[in-house]
Write an enzyme that holds these catalytic residues in place. Structure first.
Site, PDB file in Angstrom:
ATOM      1  N   GLU A  75     -28.207 -27.481 -18.535  1.00 24.51           N
ATOM      2  CA  GLU A  75     -27.697 -27.502 -17.103  1.00 24.51           C
ATOM      3  C   GLU A  75     -26.644 -28.754 -17.045  1.00 24.51           C
ATOM      4  O   GLU A  75     -27.227 -29.920 -16.500  1.00 24.51           O
ATOM      5  CB  GLU A  75     -28.531 -27.400 -16.100  1.00 24.51           C
ATOM      6  CG  GLU A  75     -27.718 -27.478 -14.574  1.00 24.51           C
ATOM      7  CD  GLU A  75     -28.554 -27.375 -13.469  1.00 24.51           C
ATOM      8  OE1 GLU A  75     -30.025 -27.928 -13.526  1.00 24.51           O
ATOM      9  OE2 GLU A  75     -28.211 -27.224 -12.165  1.00 24.51           O
ATOM     10  N   LYS A 123     -26.705 -23.061 -17.674  1.00 27.86           N
ATOM     11  CA  LYS A 123     -26.911 -23.025 -16.278  1.00 27.86           C
ATOM     12  C   LYS A 123     -25.619 -23.955 -16.126  1.00 27.86           C
ATOM     13  O   LYS A 123     -25.631 -25.323 -16.522  1.00 27.86           O
ATOM     14  CB  LYS A 123     -28.161 -23.774 -15.805  1.00 27.86           C
ATOM     15  CG  LYS A 123     -28.276 -23.878 -14.410  1.00 27.86           C
ATOM     16  CD  LYS A 123     -29.523 -23.820 -13.720  1.00 27.86           C
ATOM     17  CE  LYS A 123     -29.322 -24.211 -12.116  1.00 27.86           C
ATOM     18  NZ  LYS A 123     -30.595 -23.815 -11.319  1.00 27.86           N
TER      19      LYS A 123
HETATM   20  P1  13P Z   1     -28.758 -25.527  -6.223  1.00 28.33           P
HETATM   21  O1  13P Z   1     -28.573 -24.090  -6.407  1.00 28.33           O
HETATM   22  O2  13P Z   1     -29.382 -25.767  -5.007  1.00 28.33           O
HETATM   23  O3  13P Z   1     -27.493 -26.267  -6.569  1.00 28.33           O
HETATM   24  O4  13P Z   1     -29.838 -25.840  -7.076  1.00 28.33           O
HETATM   25  C1  13P Z   1     -29.973 -25.169  -8.439  1.00 28.33           C
HETATM   26  C2  13P Z   1     -30.436 -26.069  -9.311  1.00 28.33           C
HETATM   27  O5  13P Z   1     -31.457 -26.124  -9.915  1.00 28.33           O
HETATM   28  C3  13P Z   1     -29.958 -27.648  -9.406  1.00 28.33           C
HETATM   29  O6  13P Z   1     -30.462 -28.284 -10.535  1.00 28.33           O
END
Ligand code: 13P
Length: 335
Positions: free
Chosen positions: A177, A219
């Site tokens: 991510e 992600k």
């Molecule tokens: P949000 O959808 O609130 O941005 O959170 C997702 C997430 O896992 C951020 O690391």
């Protein structure tokens, strides 16, 4: 080629019309979310809240997996079942956030680096033994004057790749991510350029560390106008920029891309996902991995009051169902 167990899990996480519930708020983050509704940040309230979310009837129709935080992995439902086992029994795959949060990057004012590699091999083995089947590591990239720098982008990409390699070694599907933050008054073109640069660096690092692309998920954030930009791109513009950026940077071997919500309103996160998922010839499956955009209506309905649990579950189920439709490109507005 024979499909591996990790590739099967990665594909199951992005099965058609299903996405992830991110419920992996760290201690400071859950304290902030609870604070917005004056909910006391106690261990029991954190347990009761996650219990409420995970035991929502019918949630598994839209939710393939749930990202947990370390404390939540060891907590139990009111009926006494450990959360990972409860989720598995309900048809949702438990996963775990394994990074230890972002801190200032030495020598790079205004930029962050994510911690958490120390003893990660041992922690991953422990999480797998306790039922986790996937992991997540978040890197944050800020857009600003002269930012991001190449140094910060490269350092974060390298850590994401080392995390992903260790996860696969441990038998866990890594969710890689890199989040480009929405903060700022930049136009959508700037977000597209930065996200492209970041994803190029991330996939170069993943290749360098021999990460198996078929056994991971990406992600990332959608390509958006900065939150303070006076001109906000439409959903169609967001979808076009996001798809162009991802096509240029994400190899087709990656089974799925899931979006974070990153501070978008719940409705905008759904409408924009729907616009992206209406494209019919994408090489990967696209879905959601939302925290706030799934949880905020539920938290607002609950506010820590036991008598509001049913209303909170209904709010979560509704948002999950909206995003299920969006992931199929079939969302038609408030229902
Ligand atoms: P949000 O959808 O609130 O941005 O959170 C997702 C997430 O896992 C951020 O690391």
């Amino acid at each position: 080629m024979k499909k591996t167990e990790l590739a099967s899990i990665a594909q199951a996480l992005v099965a058609p019309g299903r996405g992830l519930l991110a419920a992996d708020e760290s201690f400071p983050t859950i304290a902030k979310r609870f604070g917005e509704y004056a909910i006391p940040d106690t261990e029991e309230n954190r347990r009761a809240y996650r219990d409420l979310l995970f035991t929502t009837p019918g949630l598994a129709a839209a939710i393939s997996g749930v990202i947990l935080f370390d404390e939540t992995m060891g907590q139990r439902t009111k009926a006494g079942e450990l959360f990972p086992a409860e989720l598995t029994a309900r048809g949702m795959i438990p996963g775990i956030k394994v990074d230890a949060g972002a801190v200032d990057l030495a020598g790079f004012p205004g930029e962050k680096i994510t911690q958490g590699l120390d003893k990660l091999r041992e922690r991953l083995a422990d999480y797998r033994q306790r039922g986790a089947r996937f992991t997540k590591w978040r890197a944050v990239v800020a857009i600003g004057r002269g930012l991001p720098t190449d140094g910060a982008v490269a350092a974060n990409a390298q850590l994401l790749a080392l995390f992903a390699a260790l996860s696969q070694e441990a038998g866990l599907v890594p969710i890689v991510e890199p989040e480009v933050l929405m903060d700022g008054n930049h136009a959508i073109e700037r977000c597209e350029a930065v996200t492209t640069r970041v994803l190029e660096a991330v996939f170069a690092a993943l290749a360098g560390q021999r990460v198996v692309l078929e056994e991971m998920l990406l992600k990332t954030g959608m390509v958006l106008s900065g939150a303070d930009c006076p001109v906000q791109a439409t959903a169609a513009q967001v979808a076009a920029a996001t798809i162009r950026c991802l096509r240029r940077t994400v190899p087709a071997a990656v089974p799925g891309i899931v979006f974070l919500s990153g501070g978008q309103s719940d409705e905008k996160a759904t409408v924009r996902l729907n616009a992206i998922c209406q494209a019919d010839d994408l090489p990967w499956t696209v879905s959601f991995s939302y925290g706030r955009a799934l949880q905020t209506p539920a938290l607002k309905a609950w506010k820590g009051r036991p008598g509001r649990v049913a209303a909170a579950k209904a709010a979560l189920r509704h948002r999950a169902q909206c995003n299920r439709l969006a992931a199929l490109g079939k969302y038609r507005g408030r229902s």
